[in-house]
Motif scaffolding. Structure first.
Motif, short mmCIF file in Angstrom:
data_model
loop_
_atom_site.label_atom_id
_atom_site.label_comp_id
_atom_site.label_asym_id
_atom_site.label_seq_id
_atom_site.Cartn_x
_atom_site.Cartn_y
_atom_site.Cartn_z
N ARG B 21 0.84 -1.20 0.00
CA ARG B 21 0.00 0.00 0.00
C ARG B 21 0.87 1.25 0.00
O ARG B 21 1.94 1.26 0.63
N LEU B 22 0.40 2.29 -0.64
CA LEU B 22 1.08 3.58 -0.51
C LEU B 22 1.02 4.02 0.94
O LEU B 22 0.02 3.80 1.63
N PRO B 24 0.35 6.37 4.05
CA PRO B 24 -0.81 7.28 4.18
C PRO B 24 -0.51 8.72 3.75
O PRO B 24 -1.39 9.40 3.25
N GLU B 25 0.72 9.15 3.91
CA GLU B 25 1.03 10.55 3.60
C GLU B 25 1.35 10.76 2.12
O GLU B 25 1.61 11.89 1.69
N VAL B 26 1.34 9.67 1.33
CA VAL B 26 1.66 9.79 -0.09
C VAL B 26 0.37 9.95 -0.89
O VAL B 26 -0.58 9.19 -0.70
N LEU B 27 0.34 10.94 -1.77
CA LEU B 27 -0.84 11.16 -2.61
C LEU B 27 -1.06 9.98 -3.55
O LEU B 27 -0.10 9.36 -4.00
N ASP B 28 -2.32 9.70 -3.85
CA ASP B 28 -2.64 8.58 -4.74
C ASP B 28 -3.53 9.08 -5.88
O ASP B 28 -4.76 9.00 -5.80
N PRO B 29 -2.93 9.59 -6.94
CA PRO B 29 -3.73 10.14 -8.04
C PRO B 29 -4.60 9.08 -8.72
O PRO B 29 -5.70 9.39 -9.15
N GLN B 30 -4.10 7.84 -8.77
CA GLN B 30 -4.90 6.78 -9.38
C GLN B 30 -6.17 6.54 -8.55
O GLN B 30 -7.27 6.42 -9.10
N GLY B 31 -5.99 6.49 -7.23
CA GLY B 31 -7.14 6.32 -6.35
C GLY B 31 -8.12 7.49 -6.48
O GLY B 31 -9.34 7.29 -6.51
N ASP B 32 -7.60 8.71 -6.60
CA ASP B 32 -8.48 9.88 -6.76
C ASP B 32 -9.26 9.80 -8.07
O ASP B 32 -10.44 10.15 -8.11
N ILE B 51 -5.30 2.83 -3.93
CA ILE B 51 -5.03 1.62 -4.71
C ILE B 51 -3.66 1.06 -4.37
O ILE B 51 -2.67 1.78 -4.31
N GLY B 52 -3.64 -0.22 -4.11
CA GLY B 52 -2.39 -0.89 -3.78
C GLY B 52 -2.21 -2.14 -4.62
O GLY B 52 -2.98 -2.40 -5.54
N LYS B 53 -1.19 -2.90 -4.28
CA LYS B 53 -0.90 -4.13 -5.02
C LYS B 53 -1.08 -5.34 -4.13
O LYS B 53 -0.90 -5.28 -2.91
N LEU B 54 -1.40 -6.43 -4.79
CA LEU B 54 -1.65 -7.70 -4.14
C LEU B 54 -0.68 -8.66 -4.82
O LEU B 54 -0.83 -8.96 -6.01
N ILE B 85 7.97 5.03 -0.44
CA ILE B 85 6.58 5.50 -0.54
C ILE B 85 5.55 4.42 -0.20
O ILE B 85 4.36 4.70 -0.15
N GLU B 86 6.01 3.19 0.04
CA GLU B 86 5.04 2.12 0.25
C GLU B 86 5.29 1.35 1.54
O GLU B 86 6.43 1.19 1.97
N ASP B 87 4.21 0.86 2.12
CA ASP B 87 4.27 -0.09 3.23
C ASP B 87 3.83 -1.44 2.72
O ASP B 87 3.11 -1.52 1.73
N PHE B 88 4.24 -2.50 3.42
CA PHE B 88 3.73 -3.81 3.03
C PHE B 88 3.28 -4.59 4.24
O PHE B 88 3.68 -4.31 5.38
#
Lengths: 93, 93
Positions: B21-22, B24-32, B51-54, B85-88
């Motif tokens: 997942r991105l 929380p403090e990183v903007l997610d233009p795809q999600g917007d 939006i994140g990855k699986l 920019i991402e957590d897992f």
């Protein structure tokens, strides 16, 4: 905070997640590339990798879980997943 | 644990999932973009979308869950996630 009404505003949101995966019969070149890259990096025993999407949705209000699932299934059908090549799964909460 | 290992044949492989997942403090233009598209399609009350990855990984053998988690954390650190920019999160089984 004086005058704060517990549960009136902040509780009125809920989270749900849509997991979008390629159907098992659909090839996943991105997953294959990751599998090979893991091998190159020295990770052994990686038999297969499949990559999907994780769509986390925050909703206003707190409808029943069943209703939320129905709404999310509609969203997934219409926008989040491509039903020709992808399956989706919904998790509420 | 009764029923924990029902047979050795199929037990020689295991599945694990890495959720990326991105932060929380990183903007997610795809999600917007997805949030706006859902609004355009008539879905109301969608407050936010991320939006994140699986990443689903099939491994040879059946090592202990703790060992698998350690291996997957290394894979995520080195390849699957961008730690800037991402957590897992890792789920085994």
């Amino acid at each position: 905070m004086p005058g704060a009404r517990p549960g009136a505003k902040n509780a009125a949101r809920m989270k749900a997640t849509v997991f979008v995966r390629l159907k098992p019969e659909v090839l996943d070149p991105q997953g294959d590339a990751v599998r090979r890259a893991l091998g190159t990096l020295g990770f052994e025993g990686v038999r297969g990798v499949r990559i999907g999407k994780l769509v986390e949705i925050e909703l206003d209000g707190a409808p029943a879980a069943g209703e939320v699932k129905a709404r999310l299934a509609k969203m997934a059908d219409e926008l989040l997943a491509n039903p020709v090549i992808e399956d989706f799964e919904i998790s509420v909460g």
